[in-house]
Design a protein around this motif. Structure first.
Motif, PDB file in Angstrom:
ATOM      1  N   VAL A 157     -59.084  17.708 104.133  1.00 46.23           N
ATOM      2  CA  VAL A 157     -57.777  17.098 103.883  1.00 46.23           C
ATOM      3  C   VAL A 157     -56.825  17.616 104.946  1.00 46.23           C
ATOM      4  O   VAL A 157     -56.625  18.817 105.075  1.00 46.23           O
ATOM      5  N   ARG A 158     -56.257  16.715 105.699  1.00 49.01           N
ATOM      6  CA  ARG A 158     -55.336  17.126 106.769  1.00 49.01           C
ATOM      7  C   ARG A 158     -54.029  16.359 106.611  1.00 49.01           C
ATOM      8  O   ARG A 158     -54.018  15.131 106.539  1.00 49.01           O
ATOM      9  N   ILE A 159     -52.946  17.092 106.569  1.00 41.50           N
ATOM     10  CA  ILE A 159     -51.617  16.502 106.367  1.00 41.50           C
ATOM     11  C   ILE A 159     -50.671  16.999 107.446  1.00 41.50           C
ATOM     12  O   ILE A 159     -50.569  18.206 107.681  1.00 41.50           O
ATOM     13  N   THR A 160     -49.977  16.077 108.086  1.00 44.93           N
ATOM     14  CA  THR A 160     -48.985  16.452 109.085  1.00 44.93           C
ATOM     15  C   THR A 160     -47.680  16.805 108.387  1.00 44.93           C
ATOM     16  O   THR A 160     -47.137  16.014 107.612  1.00 44.93           O
ATOM     17  N   ILE A 161     -47.204  18.011 108.651  1.00 42.26           N
ATOM     18  CA  ILE A 161     -45.942  18.457 108.051  1.00 42.26           C
ATOM     19  C   ILE A 161     -44.753  17.916 108.825  1.00 42.26           C
ATOM     20  O   ILE A 161     -43.785  17.416 108.250  1.00 42.26           O
ATOM     21  N   GLY A 162     -44.821  18.036 110.150  1.00 44.21           N
ATOM     22  CA  GLY A 162     -43.741  17.482 110.961  1.00 44.21           C
ATOM     23  C   GLY A 162     -43.716  18.058 112.353  1.00 44.21           C
ATOM     24  O   GLY A 162     -44.452  18.995 112.695  1.00 44.21           O
ATOM     25  N   ASP A 163     -42.877  17.492 113.179  1.00 47.66           N
ATOM     26  CA  ASP A 163     -42.743  17.916 114.568  1.00 47.66           C
ATOM     27  C   ASP A 163     -42.199  19.341 114.623  1.00 47.66           C
ATOM     28  O   ASP A 163     -41.325  19.727 113.844  1.00 47.66           O
ATOM     29  N   VAL A 164     -42.709  20.131 115.577  1.00 44.72           N
ATOM     30  CA  VAL A 164     -42.271  21.528 115.700  1.00 44.72           C
ATOM     31  C   VAL A 164     -40.803  21.623 116.081  1.00 44.72           C
ATOM     32  O   VAL A 164     -40.153  22.652 115.848  1.00 44.72           O
ATOM     33  N   ARG A 165     -40.271  20.558 116.677  1.00 43.31           N
ATOM     34  CA  ARG A 165     -38.862  20.578 117.077  1.00 43.31           C
ATOM     35  C   ARG A 165     -37.945  20.291 115.887  1.00 43.31           C
ATOM     36  O   ARG A 165     -36.761  20.606 115.927  1.00 43.31           O
ATOM     37  N   ALA A 166     -38.503  19.667 114.846  1.00 44.19           N
ATOM     38  CA  ALA A 166     -37.701  19.318 113.682  1.00 44.19           C
ATOM     39  C   ALA A 166     -37.807  20.356 112.573  1.00 44.19           C
ATOM     40  O   ALA A 166     -36.888  20.493 111.761  1.00 44.19           O
TER      41      ALA A 166
ATOM     42  N   VAL B 272     -51.686  20.267 118.971  1.00 42.91           N
ATOM     43  CA  VAL B 272     -51.155  19.861 120.268  1.00 42.91           C
ATOM     44  C   VAL B 272     -52.024  18.739 120.802  1.00 42.91           C
ATOM     45  O   VAL B 272     -53.246  18.774 120.692  1.00 42.91           O
ATOM     46  N   THR B 273     -51.382  17.699 121.329  1.00 40.46           N
ATOM     47  CA  THR B 273     -52.130  16.562 121.879  1.00 40.46           C
ATOM     48  C   THR B 273     -52.154  16.639 123.392  1.00 40.46           C
ATOM     49  O   THR B 273     -51.470  17.462 124.010  1.00 40.46           O
ATOM     50  N   ALA B 274     -52.944  15.774 123.977  1.00 38.89           N
ATOM     51  CA  ALA B 274     -53.116  15.781 125.436  1.00 38.89           C
ATOM     52  C   ALA B 274     -51.797  15.520 126.159  1.00 38.89           C
ATOM     53  O   ALA B 274     -51.605  15.973 127.290  1.00 38.89           O
ATOM     54  N   ASN B 275     -50.888  14.794 125.510  1.00 37.16           N
ATOM     55  CA  ASN B 275     -49.603  14.507 126.178  1.00 37.16           C
ATOM     56  C   ASN B 275     -48.544  15.570 125.873  1.00 37.16           C
ATOM     57  O   ASN B 275     -47.377  15.416 126.225  1.00 37.16           O
ATOM     58  N   GLY B 276     -48.949  16.653 125.177  1.00 38.45           N
ATOM     59  CA  GLY B 276     -48.047  17.779 124.961  1.00 38.45           C
ATOM     60  C   GLY B 276     -47.267  17.747 123.666  1.00 38.45           C
ATOM     61  O   GLY B 276     -46.481  18.660 123.395  1.00 38.45           O
ATOM     62  N   ALA B 277     -47.480  16.708 122.804  1.00 34.76           N
ATOM     63  CA  ALA B 277     -46.761  16.645 121.530  1.00 34.76           C
ATOM     64  C   ALA B 277     -47.312  17.702 120.583  1.00 34.76           C
ATOM     65  O   ALA B 277     -48.524  17.889 120.461  1.00 34.76           O
ATOM     66  N   LYS B 278     -46.413  18.397 119.872  1.00 38.43           N
ATOM     67  CA  LYS B 278     -46.825  19.478 118.978  1.00 38.43           C
ATOM     68  C   LYS B 278     -46.250  19.242 117.585  1.00 38.43           C
ATOM     69  O   LYS B 278     -45.098  18.836 117.439  1.00 38.43           O
ATOM     70  N   SER B 279     -47.074  19.521 116.565  1.00 39.48           N
ATOM     71  CA  SER B 279     -46.630  19.327 115.190  1.00 39.48           C
ATOM     72  C   SER B 279     -47.309  20.340 114.278  1.00 39.48           C
ATOM     73  O   SER B 279     -48.414  20.815 114.558  1.00 39.48           O
ATOM     74  N   PHE B 280     -46.616  20.677 113.169  1.00 39.99           N
ATOM     75  CA  PHE B 280     -47.197  21.563 112.166  1.00 39.99           C
ATOM     76  C   PHE B 280     -48.123  20.743 111.268  1.00 39.99           C
ATOM     77  O   PHE B 280     -47.795  19.608 110.887  1.00 39.99           O
ATOM     78  N   VAL B 281     -49.271  21.337 110.926  1.00 36.17           N
ATOM     79  CA  VAL B 281     -50.290  20.625 110.155  1.00 36.17           C
ATOM     80  C   VAL B 281     -50.831  21.561 109.079  1.00 36.17           C
ATOM     81  O   VAL B 281     -50.927  22.783 109.287  1.00 36.17           O
ATOM     82  N   PHE B 282     -51.161  20.960 107.921  1.00 37.59           N
ATOM     83  CA  PHE B 282     -51.895  21.704 106.905  1.00 37.59           C
ATOM     84  C   PHE B 282     -53.288  21.101 106.789  1.00 37.59           C
ATOM     85  O   PHE B 282     -53.446  19.870 106.801  1.00 37.59           O
ATOM     86  N   GLU B 283     -54.290  21.984 106.665  1.00 41.15           N
ATOM     87  CA  GLU B 283     -55.666  21.514 106.576  1.00 41.15           C
ATOM     88  C   GLU B 283     -56.397  22.325 105.502  1.00 41.15           C
ATOM     89  O   GLU B 283     -56.244  23.554 105.402  1.00 41.15           O
ATOM     90  N   GLY B 284     -57.171  21.633 104.665  1.00 44.87           N
ATOM     91  CA  GLY B 284     -57.937  22.306 103.622  1.00 44.87           C
ATOM     92  C   GLY B 284     -59.100  21.438 103.182  1.00 44.87           C
ATOM     93  O   GLY B 284     -59.358  20.371 103.751  1.00 44.87           O
TER      94      GLY B 284
END
Length: 446
Positions: A68-77, A49-61
């Motif tokens: 290694v951090r990869i953005t999977i996509g927006d939680v709304r999508a 979650v960012t300061a402006n309220g945007a939320k996304s699924f993330v994988f981290e390892g």
């Protein structure tokens, strides 16, 4: 310990099962740019979650000690179960020593190519044809470019002549194909088009077919259209057979027909068209070359004409006496010698009607404008004029090694033969050379 309220924001200091509800309640702590909620069911699965309220699924390892951090996509999508499954898949790759980021980049590139391909497959023949004409215009002559433009005209323009009684112009042969997508220019589609055009107008259709083949070959080489249309789509046997073999035209003005033809042409109501047709026969040029003749191309001092040759760029030919008398008698309307009386700053556009009228009156129907060029060459056989001289006047390329590389024929030598040709043609046509202006003045003075 008291349980947190159901509407309270998740505690980001601990991992917990990520749910739809916890995602909804997730907020970024004050003073931070971003924060992560960790999942305790799937290691490495996060919601950012960012300061402006945007939320996304993330994988981290971890890979080789580096995060290694990869953005999977927006939680709304993304649906939560699918996002968690994607995180688990990326974890398997990481455990196998593979960097998931490489796969993600490759997939993104593949998606981009797929999207571009999808957009490219929507491109119509109209769009590509317009681009083709724009790209090739500087390499073509005006006549060749105009021919391509005419092939794709929609027709339907109300005119008085040349429509075979319909009153409207017909669409160009290429026009029915313009609404298709490039991907629809398949061999079977082109064959069906060729059969229809071959039945209705084989000669014009054959020209359109040749131009279509060149257009498709151009598309196959252009990055913007490469691979969208099959390169040999128009080169099938059925498409070729639909137009039949091009016949060799043999329309020619015979020696014994010259008196009647000259008499009919000289009696045309338009002196400009009458002069044009006579000059066309006496110099053997192509119809468009003569229509493009300008007053600046006439050199009266050295008795020469500069013809804008479609093959060599330009050529100089003699300005013979009778041809000059015809040209000198024309009014200086604009820059063109054979000027249009309807359009300002244009030359005559369609001498075919006048030609047809004259040929009908002379009893030689079917003779074409190009037939006059053929007639010039044929009539010179009576005089045994050197073939190289005739070719030089007409603008044909030399056909022998000696002619190409060793024969330098000055204009004055060509003039000797050309004036001989003109004099003989006029003699056969029973046409007298008009008296010169100064001679006329002397006669009037007496």
């Amino acid at each position: 310990m008291a349980r947190p309220r159901k509407d309270a924001a998740p505690d980001l200091s601990k991992s917990a099962e990520i749910t739809v509800g916890s995602i909804e309640r997730l907020t970024c702590p004050e003073g931070k740019l971003q924060a992560f909620m960790r999942d305790n069911k799937s290691p490495g699965f996060r919601v950012r979650v960012t300061a402006n309220g945007a939320k996304s699924f993330v994988f981290e390892g971890k890979l080789n000690g580096q995060t290694v951090r990869i953005t999977i996509g927006d939680v709304r999508a993304w649906e939560l179960p699918k996002a968690r499954a994607e995180a688990n898949r990326l974890r398997v790759l990481l455990d196998g020593g593979l960097d998931p980021r490489h796969e993600v980049k490759a997939q993104a590139a593949a998606n981009t190519i797929r999207d571009q391909r999808t957009e490219l497959e929507k491109v119509t023949v109209q769009t590509a044809w317009t681009a083709y004409l724009a790209a090739r215009k500087d390499s073509w002559g005006d006549r060749h470019y105009d021919d391509h433009t005419a092939l794709a005209k929609p027709g339907g323009v109300v005119v008085k002549r040349g429509t075979k009684g319909t009153g409207k112009t017909q669409p160009g042969p290429i026009y029915p194909l313009l609404s298709l997508r490039l991907t629809e220019l398949t061999p079977s589609r082109i064959e069906a088009w060729a059969i229809k055009q071959g039945a209705e107008r084989p000669t014009y259709g054959r020209l359109a077919w040749r131009c279509l083949k060149a257009f498709i070959a151009w598309c196959a080489e252009e990055d913007d259209y490469k691979g969208v249309v099959q390169e040999g789509a128009a080169k099938t046997r059925k498409a070729r057979d639909a137009f039949g073999k091009a016949g060799h035209k043999k329309d020619v003005l015979l020696k014994e027909q010259l008196p009647a033809w000259f008499d009919a042409v000289r009696n045309l109501p338009s002196k400009t068209l009458a002069a044009y047709l006579q000059v066309l026969l006496l110099i053997g040029s192509r119809r468009g070359e003569l229509m493009a003749l300008k007053w600046t191309d006439i050199d009266q001092r050295w008795k020469s004409m500069t013809i804008r040759d479609k093959v060599e760029g330009d050529r100089q030919i003699p300005l013979t006496p009778y041809v000059w008398s015809l040209i000198d008698a024309l009014p200086r309307v604009n820059t063109f010698v054979f000027a249009s009386t309807r359009k300002k700053d244009h030359s005559i556009a369609d001498p075919n009607s006048a030609m047809e009228t004259a040929c009908t009156a002379a009893g030689v129907p079917g003779l074409t404008l190009h037939g006059l060029r053929r007639s010039f060459k044929s009539l010179t056989e009576w005089l045994e004029i050197p073939a190289g001289v005739v070719a030089q006047i007409m603008g044909h390329k030399p056909s022998a090694t000696a002619e190409k590389h060793y024969t330098v024929r000055p204009l004055d030598l060509v003039r000797v033969h050309h004036e001989r040709i003109e004099s003989w043609v006029l003699e056969q046509a029973k046409v007298s050379m008009p008296a010169k202006k100064d001679e006329t003045a002397k006669v009037e003075a007496v």
